[in-house]
Design an enzyme around this catalytic site. Structure first.
Site, PDB file in Angstrom:
ATOM      1  CB  VAL A   1      16.267 -18.922 -30.261  1.00 47.86           C
ATOM      2  CG1 VAL A   1      15.092 -19.849 -29.942  1.00 47.86           C
ATOM      3  CG2 VAL A   1      17.585 -19.593 -29.897  1.00 47.86           C
TER       4      VAL A   1
ATOM      5  CG  ASN B   1      16.057 -19.066 -20.151  1.00 46.63           C
ATOM      6  OD1 ASN B   1      16.601 -19.316 -21.220  1.00 46.63           O
ATOM      7  ND2 ASN B   1      14.904 -18.381 -20.082  1.00 46.63           N
TER       8      ASN B   1
ATOM      9  CB  VAL C   1      17.670 -12.840 -12.237  1.00 44.02           C
ATOM     10  CG1 VAL C   1      16.637 -13.920 -12.495  1.00 44.02           C
ATOM     11  CG2 VAL C   1      18.006 -12.059 -13.500  1.00 44.02           C
TER      12      VAL C   1
ATOM     13  CG  ASP D   1       9.782 -13.423 -16.952  1.00 44.85           C
ATOM     14  OD1 ASP D   1      10.225 -14.208 -17.807  1.00 44.85           O
ATOM     15  OD2 ASP D   1       9.747 -12.184 -17.127  1.00 44.85           O
ATOM     16  CB  ILE D   2      11.728  -9.092 -14.703  1.00 44.67           C
ATOM     17  CG1 ILE D   2      11.732  -7.682 -14.116  1.00 44.67           C
ATOM     18  CG2 ILE D   2      11.711  -9.070 -16.215  1.00 44.67           C
ATOM     19  CD1 ILE D   2      12.947  -6.863 -14.496  1.00 44.67           C
TER      20      ILE D   2
ATOM     21  CE1 TYR E   1      22.436 -11.640 -25.370  1.00 47.58           C
ATOM     22  CE2 TYR E   1      24.360 -12.123 -26.705  1.00 47.58           C
ATOM     23  CZ  TYR E   1      23.101 -12.453 -26.272  1.00 47.58           C
ATOM     24  OH  TYR E   1      22.503 -13.604 -26.723  1.00 47.58           O
TER      25      TYR E   1
END
Length: 274
Positions: A205, A102, A76, A37-38, A172
């Site tokens: 979500v 993800n 990423v 993760d960043i 996006y």
């Protein structure tokens, strides 16, 4: 016997939200986790992003579930960071069977109007996915044991839905559609290696990407968004839970889905079936 016993999963965006849920669920099913993760803020993103403390909490939850995990802080968008995270996992666990690219952002309002937001969205959610594939797939092929790739797309990766034409929103939408193209290419090319490649398409979500004060204020200031039927699920649920996507990924990663590849799998309360 756990469905993923002996498997190793490489998951990006693991510090919270869907990524954390995936790590815990896959660990519950026996998989070891390589997490990345960043843990830093991308300036074009309007809500607070995950922190190192969030990543530490994911580690704790995976271990509490009886799992093993190694984590790395990295971006990423930078292939060298992906390689470093992958190498740390290989050193610990020896191989990778499951890829869950993800990591995602939603720079669709506020500073998402800046041109850089396009690049941040595409580089994170399309180029970042490609980096994971390029780093990890060769080892999966060489091992010769097959595997599963489950790429996080979105309901917005199958439709024209969007709040505006801001650079961040455009990026996006383009990225979430773009990973479908990657999935179709890689699923065809890797079928001979028994490596299955699919995309997951959630509706909204209940994670910090959507359920945050900043987005809540935007919706309150723009009631037409909340009232627009285009944003409503046919099933009477406003947001689904991260574990609903995690359960689908567990299935796709298991032997139960050994012949499922090249599929765009909606987990969307009927959103794309209207």
């Amino acid at each position: 016997m756990n469905r993923l016993e002996g498997k190793v999963a490489f998951i990006t965006g693991v510090a919270r939200g869907q990524g954390r849920s995936h790590a815990v669920r896959l660990a519950e099913e026996g998989a070891a986790i390589i997490g990345m993760d960043i843990c830093a803020q991308i300036p074009s993103v309007f809500y607070p992003m995950a922190t190192e403390e969030d990543l530490a909490e994911t580690e704790r939850l995976v271990k509490d579930a009886g799992g093993r995990i190694v984590t790395t802080i990295g971006d990423v968008r930078n292939r060298e960071d992906v390689q470093r995270a992958y190498d740390a996992g290989i050193e610990q666990f020896g191989h990778v069977d499951i890829l869950v690219p993800n990591a995602g952002i939603m720079p669709v309002i506020d500073q998402g109007s800046e041109p850089q937001a396009w690049h941040d969205a595409v580089d994170t959610m399309l180029t970042g996915v490609w980096h994971v594939l390029e780093v990890a797939v060769p080892g999966m092929i060489e091992r010769g044991e097959g595997g599963s790739v489950a790429i996080t797309s979105s309901a917005a990766g199958l439709t024209s839905i969007g709040l505006n034409t801001f650079p961040g929103q455009a990026g996006y939408s383009a990225a979430k559609h773009g990973v479908v193209g990657l999935m179709r290419l890689y699923s065809k090319q890797l079928a001979k290696n028994f490596i299955r490649v699919n995309t997951i398409h959630p509706t909204g979500v209940n994670t910090p990407m959507v359920a945050n004060a900043e987005y809540g204020a935007f919706v309150n200031a723009h009631p037409e968004v909340a009232n627009d039927d285009a944003y409503k699920n046919p099933m009477p649920v406003e947001l689904i839970e991260a574990v609903d996507i995690s359960n689908a990924i567990v299935f796709l990663a298991s032997d139960e889905a050994r012949y499922i590849t090249g599929v765009t799998l909606p987990v969307d309360a009927g959103y794309n079936n209207r």
